[in-house]
Scaffold this active site. Structure first.
Site: not given
Length: 325
Positions: A117, A141, A145
């Site tokens: 991402s 998040y 990643k």
């Protein structure tokens, strides 16, 4: 030989599955349906309903289907919500990736395309993001990643001198939109396109968060990339790995120029035929003026290109959403 797609019943995963099938690479799907839909999996594609945290199920899917590589899309993808659910985010994205790598090693599977991402960059202080930009994720998040990339890198190093070295690449991308199949659409409760579509279908006025950014029209600018282009890049990355061709550790799938939220809203009105003036709400904390990535490396190696106009992005997404009823 086949390719296992983790999260293959999701919006992006389902497009990757279709692109693999079209390229003659037999897809297999594993998905726990926490956010995916079994109806998104094409008829005839083997489907394993299980979490990637389930080591036995993952290894079984790899062994039972003669898998030669994995495209790893499964994960908890909501950056904003991850701030309130960090432990869940890390369990799904970090532990899930670790279990997958362990299962791959046990089953002798050595090719991996990782869906990373742009969140790994956080809030860059440059207008154009390149792969070597410092990584400063701003949410659990994004952190998860980045840790996933580290796990994959370290496993690659650990296996480099063995008989089964892990070959891998990570694809970092931003806002994925549109549809490449009328039966598959974005069902996320947090992404811009489905939020606008649902508002219009419900007769509500879509919102813009801030119109005083340092951009030409005052709304922030982001990469918006069509899901079919994203899927095609995953497939080419898989083919390069399977063929033993060189790949970079990571690629940005960026638009180079970006689109503003106002440009998206204008396209929404044009394509849907619903005339509206977006409601302007206050800025959200931490939203930068502009984040756009270069896709030069991906263009060189993965035939990455923007094949859809903004109107076509909206048109394909709107048609798929309306087709769902």
């Amino acid at each position: 030989m086949s390719w296992l797609v983790t999260g293959g019943a999701g919006y992006i995963g389902a497009h990757v599955v279709r692109a693999l099938a079209e390229a003659g690479l037999a897809p297999v799907v594993i998905d726990d349906l926490s956010s995916g839909h079994e109806s998104f999996v094409p008829e005839g594609v083997p489907f394993v309903r299980a979490s990637i945290l389930d080591r036995e199920a993952v290894e079984g899917a790899l062994r039972d289907n003669g898998v030669e590589g994995v495209i790893h899309l499964a994960g908890y993808k909501y950056a904003g919500v991850s701030v309130k659910r960090p432990l869940h985010t890390y369990a799904q994205n970090v532990e899930g990736t670790r279990v997958l790598l362990e299962s791959m090693a046990a089953a002798g599977v050595t090719n991996l395309v990782f869906s990373s991402s742009a969140a790994v960059y956080g809030t860059p202080d440059v207008p154009l993001v390149t792969e070597d930009l410092p990584k400063r994720p701003a949410s659990p998040y994004g952190e998860s990643k980045l840790i996933g990339e580290w796990l994959i890198r370290d496993q690659g190093v650990a296996t480099a001198e063995t008989d089964a070295p892990l070959r891998h690449t990570s694809l970092r991308y931003f806002n994925v939109v549109g549809s490449g199949d009328p039966s598959v659409y974005d069902t996320s409760p947090h992404n811009l396109f489905p939020l606008v579509f649902e508002a219009l279908l419900d007769g509500r006025t879509p919102k813009i968060f801030g119109d005083d950014y340092d951009t030409p029209d005052g709304t922030n600018v982001r990469d918006y990339v069509h899901v079919a282009d994203i899927a095609a890049a995953h497939v080419i990355a898989a083919q390069r790995l399977a063929d033993g061709e060189p790949v970079e550790a990571a690629y940005n799938l960026g638009s180079q120029n970006g689109l503003s939220v106002k440009q998206i809203m204008d396209a929404m009105a044009r394509v849907t035929g619903i005339d509206f003036t977006p409601e302007v709400s206050p800025r959200r904390p931490g939203d930068p003026d502009r984040i756009v990535a270069t896709g030069e490396l991906a263009a060189r190696d993965l035939d990455w290109q923007m094949r859809y106009t903004v109107d076509e992005m909206v048109e394909t997404g709107w048609a798929a959403r309306r087709n769902a009823g």
